[in-house]
Design an enzyme around this catalytic site. Structure first.
Site, PDB file in Angstrom:
ATOM      1  N   ALA A  83      19.446  25.293  45.630  1.00 31.36           N
ATOM      2  CA  ALA A  83      19.658  25.588  47.052  1.00 31.36           C
ATOM      3  C   ALA A  83      20.655  24.619  47.677  1.00 31.36           C
ATOM      4  O   ALA A  83      21.403  24.982  48.585  1.00 31.36           O
ATOM      5  CB  ALA A  83      18.330  25.544  47.801  1.00 31.36           C
ATOM      6  N   THR A  84      20.701  23.390  47.191  1.00 29.99           N
ATOM      7  CA  THR A  84      21.669  22.436  47.747  1.00 29.99           C
ATOM      8  C   THR A  84      23.089  22.935  47.513  1.00 29.99           C
ATOM      9  O   THR A  84      23.913  22.937  48.431  1.00 29.99           O
ATOM     10  CB  THR A  84      21.475  21.038  47.117  1.00 29.99           C
ATOM     11  OG1 THR A  84      20.246  20.486  47.586  1.00 29.99           O
ATOM     12  CG2 THR A  84      22.614  20.098  47.500  1.00 29.99           C
ATOM     13  N   ALA A  99      15.022  28.261  42.788  1.00 27.81           N
ATOM     14  CA  ALA A  99      14.011  28.796  41.864  1.00 27.81           C
ATOM     15  C   ALA A  99      12.765  27.915  41.830  1.00 27.81           C
ATOM     16  O   ALA A  99      11.644  28.413  41.762  1.00 27.81           O
ATOM     17  CB  ALA A  99      14.597  28.913  40.452  1.00 27.81           C
ATOM     18  N   THR A 126      30.114  28.269  33.399  1.00 29.25           N
ATOM     19  CA  THR A 126      29.331  29.123  32.506  1.00 29.25           C
ATOM     20  C   THR A 126      27.912  29.278  33.039  1.00 29.25           C
ATOM     21  O   THR A 126      27.278  28.291  33.412  1.00 29.25           O
ATOM     22  CB  THR A 126      29.285  28.509  31.089  1.00 29.25           C
ATOM     23  OG1 THR A 126      30.619  28.490  30.590  1.00 29.25           O
ATOM     24  CG2 THR A 126      28.400  29.319  30.158  1.00 29.25           C
ATOM     25  N   CYS A 162       9.033   4.553  54.821  1.00 30.23           N
ATOM     26  CA  CYS A 162       8.999   3.099  54.827  1.00 30.23           C
ATOM     27  C   CYS A 162       9.615   2.532  53.546  1.00 30.23           C
ATOM     28  O   CYS A 162      10.007   1.390  53.496  1.00 30.23           O
ATOM     29  CB  CYS A 162       7.543   2.630  54.955  1.00 30.23           C
ATOM     30  SG  CYS A 162       7.369   0.922  55.405  1.00 30.23           S
TER      31      CYS A 162
END
Lengths: 141, 406
Positions: free
Chosen positions: B77-78, B206, B245, B330
């Site tokens: 998705a990135t 996915a 590919t 943190c």
């Protein structure tokens, strides 16, 4: 993140958790940090007439390293004079607990807390503070 | 106890690959399997791989109501977010150089927008409402004549709230502006029909839907036709939009995962909602526990709660038998709490005290009950340690205290 065994030990079995009576003239209270920053430490010491810390208590809101730093500090300051306790450096705490660089601020906060507690105790005993300084909840870093 | 694996309640971070998916993937790797390059046109090894890739494309398209020709494979998705936002911004920059997005977007969107700002684009970052949802009037007011793209995620990864992408799309379409949706957290959780939705670009992953990591897809609308400038150059795969590919085993895994999602999401979401509600019911009996984000417009598997007066990282440390994530960052040098919770207007304290629980396909009722018990005892223990809890018990208003920030 991975914590050292010593941090985990202090976190799981924190020493000297609790509060002392902050109105007691033998008790010095230091509270440092801010909730917005993700850590607040309250450290209290009971000092005898010889200037030796007889007892220490803490409460900490913060990550495991912050809790461990303050727990360790209460162990260290017990039996020490105010001068000795005030000389404890954050680097000693960081080294003992093997804190990673991102957690060094936790040890800095612990050093600030004991300094603040000592200062609070001295203010109480050396002289009666001027009225406009009487803000029991005012925190010092 | 410590030899047992923790209870996994971090399905929003990633999901395990479904066994059926893993089995399907394995048939596309070894010499005995269909290992060919789908771009090889001269022999059956290639044809076999290509056929399987196209079937997977159909499965992905079927889950979201798209035409298979509208699906472009990516590494996740990135990459899909990058291709959609940079690709559209670059292609349409003569039309305008203004983009609108929301402060609670995933970093894959926010950082891509930052990059475009460095290239001279202007980006407006909208504040959501305290519920986490976007006010359409605010969006409309932010649109300009030179706005070319709006990017809004459908399901927020931290708080699970669902934006009304249909309404947003109707607005952008009426203004001739492209609309990109990051739907990494949507598939299998929210019904999607892109044949009806006014969305031009949509990113998928996915591994949030029981498929493998390392593969995703971008939906690129054909009607109306959307053009993109390629970000990856090479052999001209995927209609020139994404060279490289193809990885049939990954792609087949995504296809199989999305097929399972389509068939099982109805029953699965009902079960997840039951588990999530049971968890919230158990945790909210404690004092000073707050839900982050709208409860109604929210995916079934997500619960994000703040345990006031307890710091998130220490809570996670106490919950070592549960795998969850904290909104408190943190561990980073910045000490910044979750930017998503801050964008909702949550106090820093509550943002620092937040935990995201996300339940999924393998979560059981027993695990939920055990989690409730563990969290309750951890919160009680940490509150005993907390000077803030002590002050709260004494009736001190923490907001009136002059803290010394460090």
């Amino acid at each position: 993140m991975a914590y050292s065994d010593k941090v985990i030990d202090h976190y799981e079995n924190p020493r000297n958790v609790g509060s002392l009576d902050k109105a007691d003239p033998h008790v010095g209270t230091g509270m440092v940090g801010a909730p917005a920053c993700g850590d607040v430490m309250k450290l209290q010491i009971r000092v005898n007439d010889a200037g030796v810390i007889e007892d220490a208590r803490f409460k900490t809101y913060g990550c495991g390293s912050a809790i461990a730093s303050s727990s360790l500090l209460t162990e260290w300051v017990k039996g020490k004079t105010l001068e000795e306790a005030g000389a404890i450096k954050n680097t000693q705490i960081a080294e003992e607990l093997a804190l990673p660089p991102v957690k060094i601020h936790c040890s800095v906060l612990a050093e600030d807390a004991i300094k603040a507690a000592i200062e609070d105790f001295r203010k109480k005993t050396v002289q009666a503070p001027p009225a406009d300084h009487e803000e029991p909840r005012r925190l010092s870093a | 106890m410590s030899s047992r694996r923790p209870i996994y309640l971090d399905y929003a971070a990633t999901t395990p690959v479904d066994e059926r998916v893993a089995e399907a993937m394995f048939r596309f790797m070894t010499f005995g399997g269909a290992f060919g390059n789908p771009a090889s046109r001269s022999h059956s090894f290639g044809w076999e791989a290509e056929k399987a890739v196209e079937e997977a494309r159909e499965q992905v398209a079927a889950l979201v109501g798209a035409d298979p020709r509208e699906i472009v494979w990516t590494s996740g998705a990135t990459e899909a977010d990058n291709l959609a936002i940079k690709g559209a911004a670059h292609f349409y920059q003569k039309k305008g150089r203004h983009i609108v997005t929301v402060k609670t977007e995933h970093k894959a969107v926010l950082d891509t927008c930052r990059q475009l700002e460095r290239e001279g684009f202007e980006v407006t970052y909208l504040d959501p409402e305290p519920s986490g949802l976007l006010d359409l009037n605010k969006l409309e007011a932010a649109l300009r004549n030179d706005t070319v793209l709006v990017s809004v995620m459908q399901v927020n990864n931290e708080i699970g709230v669902i934006q009304d992408i249909e309404a947003i799309g109707n607005l952008t379409r009426s203004r001739g502006i492209l609309f990109h949706v990051d739907a990494a957290q949507s598939t299998g959780k929210v019904h999607l029909d892109l044949s009806k939705l006014p969305v031009d670009l949509m990113s998928f992953s996915a591994h949030k839907t029981y498929g493998p990591k390392g593969v995703g897809a971008l939906y690129v609308s054909r009607k109306p036709r959307v053009r993109l400038e390629a970000q990856m150059h090479g052999g001209g795969h995927e209609r020139g939009m994404r060279s490289g590919t193809l990885a049939p085993h990954q792609i087949i895994g995504m296809g199989e995962a999305f097929r399972i999602a389509r068939e099982e999401m109805g029953a699965e979401n009902e079960r997840l909602r039951m588990l999530r509600d049971r968890l919230w019911e158990g945790l909210s009996t404690m004092d000073e526990v707050y839900l982050n984000g709208d409860l109604e417009r929210r995916v079934a598997g997500n619960l994000n709660a703040s345990f006031n007066f307890v710091e998130g990282e220490s809570l996670i440390m106490a919950l070592k038998d549960i795998a969850v994530s904290s909104g408190s960052a943190c561990t980073s040098a910045s000490l910044e709490p979750s930017y998503v919770l801050r964008a909702l207007g949550r106090d820093d304290e509550l943002a620092h005290s937040s935990i995201r629980f996300s339940v999924g396909r393998y979560t059981t009722v027993e695990e939920i009950d055990h989690t409730i018990a563990l969290v309750t005892s951890a919160v009680e223990k940490l509150r005993e340690l907390s000077p803030l809890w002590e002050m709260h018990q004494e009736g001190v208003d923490l907001k009136s205290v002059e803290w010394v920030a460090h």
